[in-house]
Design a protein around this motif. Structure first.
Motif, PDB file in Angstrom:
ATOM      1  N   ALA A  69       0.836  -1.207   0.000  1.00  0.00           N
ATOM      2  CA  ALA A  69       0.000   0.000   0.000  1.00  0.00           C
ATOM      3  C   ALA A  69       0.867   1.253   0.000  1.00  0.00           C
ATOM      4  N   HIS A  70       1.994   1.210   0.715  1.00  0.00           N
ATOM      5  CA  HIS A  70       2.876   2.384   0.739  1.00  0.00           C
ATOM      6  C   HIS A  70       3.465   2.654  -0.637  1.00  0.00           C
ATOM      7  N   SER A  71       3.759   1.614  -1.382  1.00  0.00           N
ATOM      8  CA  SER A  71       4.312   1.790  -2.728  1.00  0.00           C
ATOM      9  C   SER A  71       3.232   2.222  -3.714  1.00  0.00           C
ATOM     10  N   ALA A  72       2.086   1.579  -3.678  1.00  0.00           N
ATOM     11  CA  ALA A  72       1.020   1.866  -4.640  1.00  0.00           C
ATOM     12  C   ALA A  72       0.377   3.231  -4.414  1.00  0.00           C
ATOM     13  N   LEU A  73       0.282   3.642  -3.155  1.00  0.00           N
ATOM     14  CA  LEU A  73      -0.424   4.883  -2.835  1.00  0.00           C
ATOM     15  C   LEU A  73       0.493   6.013  -2.396  1.00  0.00           C
ATOM     16  N   LYS A  74       1.775   5.722  -2.245  1.00  0.00           N
ATOM     17  CA  LYS A  74       2.743   6.716  -1.746  1.00  0.00           C
ATOM     18  C   LYS A  74       2.247   7.343  -0.443  1.00  0.00           C
TER      19      LYS A  74
END
Length: 116
Positions: A17-22
């Motif tokens: 989620a941190h990568s996909a949504l920054k």
């Protein structure tokens, strides 16, 4: 997407989620967090056009992550409905794991979970 890197390995094309949504790394201290996605980026275009978002292991994430996603989708889609009118599927065992917050009390961790 998923909250942990281990789960993303099991999903074809999966991302955290941190990568996909920054998502901001200091999400638990920001009052009104928002995802760090530029309106002209490729990620913004994907979030503007996707029909459904699937978030596995969501119980490990801080509830402010969902609030940041909501604010971001409303802004990107120019739609004031919840999540900009998109569909979000939250998948996890809600009795399994709570978010981890450094130097917190049990009450802080319960307050940070999606159920609240």
């Amino acid at each position: 997407m998923a909250s942990s890197g281990i789960v993303t390995i099991l999903m074809e094309g999966g991302r955290t989620a941190h990568s996909a949504l920054k998502l901001p790394l200091n999400i638990n201290v920001e009052e009104y967090p928002i995802c760090n996605i530029s309106k002209t980026s490729g990620q913004a275009k994907v979030l503007q056009t996707c029909k459904i978002l699937v978030w596995d292991e969501c119980t490990m994430a801080h509830k402010k992550s969902l609030e940041a996603l909501d604010r971001t989708l409303r802004d990107l889609r120019k739609n004031d409905r919840f999540l900009g009118g998109s569909l979000l599927l939250l998948a996890s065992d809600f009795g399994q794991i709570l978010p981890v917050i450094p130097n917190s009390t049990p009450a802080d961790e319960l307050n940070a979970c999606f159920k609240t």
